[in-house]
Design a protein around this motif. Sequence first.
Motif, short mmCIF file in Angstrom:
data_model
loop_
_atom_site.label_atom_id
_atom_site.label_comp_id
_atom_site.label_asym_id
_atom_site.label_seq_id
_atom_site.Cartn_x
_atom_site.Cartn_y
_atom_site.Cartn_z
N ARG A 1 -7.20 -1.69 -5.38
CA ARG A 1 -6.86 -3.02 -4.92
C ARG A 1 -6.26 -3.86 -6.04
O ARG A 1 -5.28 -4.57 -5.84
N ASP A 2 -6.83 -3.77 -7.24
CA ASP A 2 -6.33 -4.58 -8.34
C ASP A 2 -4.94 -4.14 -8.76
O ASP A 2 -4.07 -4.96 -9.08
N ASP A 3 -4.70 -2.82 -8.74
CA ASP A 3 -3.36 -2.35 -9.09
C ASP A 3 -2.34 -2.83 -8.09
O ASP A 3 -1.20 -3.17 -8.43
N ARG A 4 -2.75 -2.83 -6.82
CA ARG A 4 -1.82 -3.31 -5.80
C ARG A 4 -1.55 -4.79 -5.96
O ARG A 4 -0.44 -5.26 -5.74
N ARG B 1 -6.85 -10.01 0.91
CA ARG B 1 -7.93 -9.78 1.87
C ARG B 1 -7.55 -8.78 2.94
O ARG B 1 -8.39 -8.37 3.72
N MET B 2 -6.25 -8.42 2.98
CA MET B 2 -5.85 -7.41 3.96
C MET B 2 -5.79 -6.02 3.35
O MET B 2 -5.58 -5.04 4.06
N LEU B 3 -5.92 -5.94 2.02
CA LEU B 3 -5.88 -4.62 1.39
C LEU B 3 -7.24 -3.98 1.48
O LEU B 3 -8.25 -4.68 1.50
N GLN C 1 0.81 -1.21 0.00
CA GLN C 1 0.00 0.00 0.00
C GLN C 1 0.85 1.26 0.00
O GLN C 1 0.34 2.33 -0.31
N GLY C 2 2.12 1.11 0.37
CA GLY C 2 2.95 2.31 0.46
C GLY C 2 2.81 3.02 1.78
O GLY C 2 3.15 4.18 1.91
#
Lengths: 124, 291
Positions: free
Chosen positions: B217-220, B209-211, B75-76
């Motif tokens: 979310r898909d980019d991550r 599931r933690m994002l 996530q940065g």
Amino acid sequence: MNKKEVFKLAKGFRGRAKNCIRIARERVEKALQYSYRDRRNKKRDMRSLWIERINAGTRLHGVNYGNFMHGLMTENIQLNRKVLSELSMHEPYSFKALVDVSHNAFPGNKKVVPPKKEGLSILV
Amino acid sequence: MAAAAQSFNGNVKAKLLLLYFRIPVAIQLILYFDSMQKALAGLRRINLEGLRWRVFDAKGQVLGRLASQISTVVQGKDKPTYAPNRDDGDMCIVLNAKDLCVTGRKLTDKFYRWHTGQKQYNLIIIKRDFIHWRIKLASSSKGKTAILKSGIAGSKALEQEILILLPEKSLARVGLYLFCRYVGNLKERSLKDQMAKDPTEVIRKAVLRMLPRNKLRDDRDRKLRIFAGSEHPFHDRPIEPYVMPPRQVREMRPRARRAMIRAQKKAEQQEQGTTHARRGKKREEGDLEAN
């Protein structure tokens, strides 16, 4: 509000809400309510964003946000979170100095040893 | 192939043996190669300017704790320039996914569940003892209901099925009916089977599931590259290994500790050569302990 004002405020809305007065009036009322609420929410959101940034910055130096703030409070440094987050983003060396100050003031709890449970340790 | 030959010792015997074992090794290499190619896909979509490549070694790490660290990095959130509206996380490479550990009984008791099959409704208008019109409705899973009309020449098997279910008397059959075709099923797979099948999925699901559930979310997910073994095709990138933060490991529960001491004593006795015909409790060492 007359129609002209409503349509002025309804620019950029989706579908009929920007063109038809009955729908536009509802949506504009809702939009104004949201903006009232969010003017107060923005202050909360920004503060939480500052805290996240400060947390990230201090963890780079091995200290977490809670201990850092506690150290600053003990040293009576009254910099607010907004300024601290700006420092952590753009002035890394100054921020490191602050982290060191806080760490000297409050090094954090030592690793807490859990209390020994008397009864069962006899068996082992 | 040449790489595999070179990685072994320069022993002549070893090389001859390698010739015999070449084919299975080739298959293994091909399988690894497949996942390598998949790992290189989608890199163009990510804007890689200024992002670091962090390598996580999952060997001996506990699943959830590792996934939590990975999710913060992806996530940065470990950078002071974090902004919630843009995706600034580092590229994460996870190695040795097959050497993941879990505590407790999760190897056998943790299940991954998913639902299959979607209900298909049929709206049937019956007039005078045969099916007059059949309108097929799909379940509104994607937000739209597809409505197809089929006349009397629908599928004969379906018609027969439906006519059997209806009440017998011809007059009573006339009317509008709604029939449900498929039954949705719940499928589950245990952690052990999933690790045997594809260990990378375990970590991927855990991290995903933690994002936060938003549009980033898909980019991550695209920034995560997970490998079952320790080979990865990103050697030419600037790679930094990730050091896990220090963790306080809970001391062992008394019963587990006693069992471990018993197992140790038994191992010592076996080494010293005293053979007892007793069979002790079976313990899998690395997988079930919290250390």
